[in-house]
Enzyme design. Structure first.
Site, PDB file in Angstrom:
ATOM      1  CB  CYS A  78       6.824  -2.405  15.877  1.00  0.00           C
ATOM      2  SG  CYS A  78       8.450  -1.883  15.319  1.00  0.00           S
ATOM      3  CB  CYS A 138       3.126   7.607   3.042  1.00  0.00           C
ATOM      4  SG  CYS A 138       3.514   6.384   4.276  1.00  0.00           S
ATOM      5  CB  CYS A 145       3.492  -1.730  13.529  1.00  0.00           C
ATOM      6  SG  CYS A 145       3.485  -1.348  11.776  1.00  0.00           S
ATOM      7  CB  CYS A 169       7.555  -5.166   8.477  1.00  0.00           C
ATOM      8  SG  CYS A 169       8.944  -4.231   9.179  1.00  0.00           S
ATOM      9  CD  GLU A 225      -2.746  -1.339   2.411  1.00  0.00           C
ATOM     10  OE1 GLU A 225      -3.876  -1.821   2.265  1.00  0.00           O
ATOM     11  OE2 GLU A 225      -2.292  -1.014   3.510  1.00  0.00           O
ATOM     12  CB  CYS A 229       1.450   6.010  11.196  1.00  0.00           C
ATOM     13  SG  CYS A 229       2.319   7.336  10.445  1.00  0.00           S
TER      14      CYS A 229
HETATM   15  N1  SAH Z   1       9.746   0.730   9.568  1.00  0.00           N
HETATM   16  C1  SAH Z   1       9.844   2.139   9.470  1.00  0.00           C
HETATM   17  C2  SAH Z   1       8.781   2.788   8.587  1.00  0.00           C
HETATM   18  C3  SAH Z   1       7.337   2.328   8.724  1.00  0.00           C
HETATM   19  S1  SAH Z   1       6.294   2.843  10.047  1.00  0.00           S
HETATM   20  C4  SAH Z   1       9.808   2.768  10.847  1.00  0.00           C
HETATM   21  O1  SAH Z   1       9.586   2.053  11.800  1.00  0.00           O
HETATM   22  O2  SAH Z   1      10.076   3.951  10.960  1.00  0.00           O
HETATM   23  C5  SAH Z   1       6.011   4.519   9.999  1.00  0.00           C
HETATM   24  C6  SAH Z   1       5.690   5.110  11.369  1.00  0.00           C
HETATM   25  O3  SAH Z   1       4.412   4.686  11.894  1.00  0.00           O
HETATM   26  C7  SAH Z   1       6.708   4.699  12.415  1.00  0.00           C
HETATM   27  O4  SAH Z   1       7.080   5.795  13.180  1.00  0.00           O
HETATM   28  C8  SAH Z   1       5.925   3.697  13.242  1.00  0.00           C
HETATM   29  O5  SAH Z   1       6.465   3.543  14.511  1.00  0.00           O
HETATM   30  C9  SAH Z   1       4.553   4.298  13.240  1.00  0.00           C
HETATM   31  N2  SAH Z   1       3.488   3.385  13.617  1.00  0.00           N
HETATM   32  C10 SAH Z   1       3.472   2.039  13.528  1.00  0.00           C
HETATM   33  N3  SAH Z   1       2.302   1.558  13.994  1.00  0.00           N
HETATM   34  C11 SAH Z   1       1.555   2.617  14.360  1.00  0.00           C
HETATM   35  C12 SAH Z   1       0.235   2.771  14.879  1.00  0.00           C
HETATM   36  N4  SAH Z   1      -0.539   1.729  15.101  1.00  0.00           N
HETATM   37  N5  SAH Z   1      -0.189   4.031  15.130  1.00  0.00           N
HETATM   38  C13 SAH Z   1       0.584   5.095  14.871  1.00  0.00           C
HETATM   39  N6  SAH Z   1       1.819   5.016  14.372  1.00  0.00           N
HETATM   40  C14 SAH Z   1       2.310   3.789  14.120  1.00  0.00           C
END
Ligand code: SAH
Length: 347
Positions: free
Chosen positions: A118, A107, A121, A114, A94, A339
């Site tokens: 995390c 974006c 996420c 991935c 996406e 995000c």
């Molecule tokens: N892997 C990379 C890029 C992808 S995530 C990274 O970690 O930076 C992009 C952003 O969204 C990151 O800052 C991540 O921590 C955040 N993110 C992930 N899950 C989220 C959620 N459920 N709500 C808000 N932000 C989130």
């Protein structure tokens, strides 16, 4: 037979020029085709009208042009657009267009799924299926640039690698895509308008600094206390904050480019003064700014956005210490485009 054909966009410009020379043609022909493939995003050899029919046939016999296809486009009530992008092997990623009055930001995804874990996420739940190729990253940008022109009457202005995947775990392909995005034969965008967001892979942050790509760096920090960070981002066990900090110092010494920390404040996890103080201390390492981002719920409620008071507490403590802080509202929540929500739900 068909399967033996090579993906022509896997070739560098030099390789393409050499191919033409090996066919008894001029290297200049390689440059022309390269421009069709990248700058003009040709989907077929037939489109290459300044190339002779014979040469186009020869190319067709030897190569394929793989292209992404925007399978489904969803528009949010706030103007955000989410593309479900089909890849040549039917996997889906996406990408999101985020419009503001001043800019439009793409974006983009760097991996299918991935490999990091995390806990908060949605993409992490998919695991890593494969890396995206440079052309698949580039095509996402082109698709969004076209949508930006069509719906907002202006070209794309910024790119963030904050879609699916960890860009620094697909380093070579991401950098090849950046090279195409910034080159004259590609989109000619300034690298200063490109941000790579990473969960924090120290070795690769150093490599990025060494490679002098001139792009911006964002780090998803979320906690500046090892025990807490390891709970929510288990890979922190392997890449602890000490190593991350050292890599960021290295980055700044080399690039003089300020780092952005992404930080979510969660109820019961980091909504206390000690956590905020740890962030303030971490921020002293190198010039930086902090984006306090809103949590977008993805699961059964294990993670919950902290109260407005907790976010205010963070904001005040950071400001008191002279650290720039912005509180970022989510965009595109109603279409799961915010995000951490990218998990191919629309597909
Ligand atoms: N892997 C990379 C890029 C992808 S995530 C990274 O970690 O930076 C992009 C952003 O969204 C990151 O800052 C991540 O921590 C955040 N993110 C992930 N899950 C989220 C959620 N459920 N709500 C808000 N932000 C989130």
């Amino acid at each position: 037979m068909k399967n033996n054909k090579k993906d022509i966009r896997a070739l560098t410009k030099k390789q393409l020029q050499e191919f033409f020379v090996s066919q008894g043609d001029k290297s200049f022909r390689g440059s022309q085709v390269y421009e069709w493939l990248w700058n003009k995003s040709a989907h077929t050899f037939e489109e290459m009208t300044n190339i002779s029919k014979e040469t186009r046939e020869m190319l067709k016999e030897n190569f394929v042009i793989n292209h992404i296809r925007v399978d489904q486009m969803q528009r949010s009530s706030d103007g955000t657009i989410k593309n479900a992008v089909k890849l040549h092997d039917s996997l889906t990623v996406e990408s999101v267009l985020i419009p503001t009055p001043k800019r439009t930001t793409a974006c983009v995804s760097s991996q299918v799924g991935c490999s990091l874990d995390c806990q908060f996420c949605a993409t992490a739940k998919l695991k890593r299926m494969r890396n995206l190729n440079p052309d698949e990253i580039y095509d996402q940008v082109v698709a969004i640039d076209n949508e930006s022109r069509l719906y907002f009457d202006k070209p794309l202005s910024n790119i963030v690698f904050m879609g699916m995947g960890e860009p620094l775990m697909n380093y070579n392909n991401v950098m090849k895509a950046v090279e195409k995005i910034t080159s004259k034969e590609g989109l000619g965008m300034s690298p200063k308008r490109i941000t790579i967001s990473t969960s924090g892979v120290p070795k690769m942050i150093k490599k990025l600094a060494d490679d002098e790509a001139k792009i911006k760096l964002a780090v998803s920090l979320h906690s500046a206390i090892d025990e807490v960070r390891t709970q929510i981002m288990p890979f922190n066990e392997t890449f602890p904050l000490k190593d991350l900090k050292e890599a960021l110092e290295y980055w700044y010494a080399k690039t003089q480019s300020r780092i952005t920390y992404e930080y979510i404040v969660w109820k019961g996890i980091n909504d206390n003064r000690a956590a905020a103080q740890a962030l303030v201390d971490f921020c002293k390492a190198v010039p930086c700014k902090v984006n306090l981002i809103e949590y977008n719920p993805i699961d059964d409620g294990h993670f919950q956005q902290a109260s407005a008071e907790a976010t205010d507490m963070y904001q005040k403590m950071l400001e008191k210490n002279g650290i720039t802080v912005t509180v970022r509202r989510s965009r595109g929540k109603d279409i799961d485009a915010a995000c951490g929500q990218l998990a191919n739900k629309s597909a």
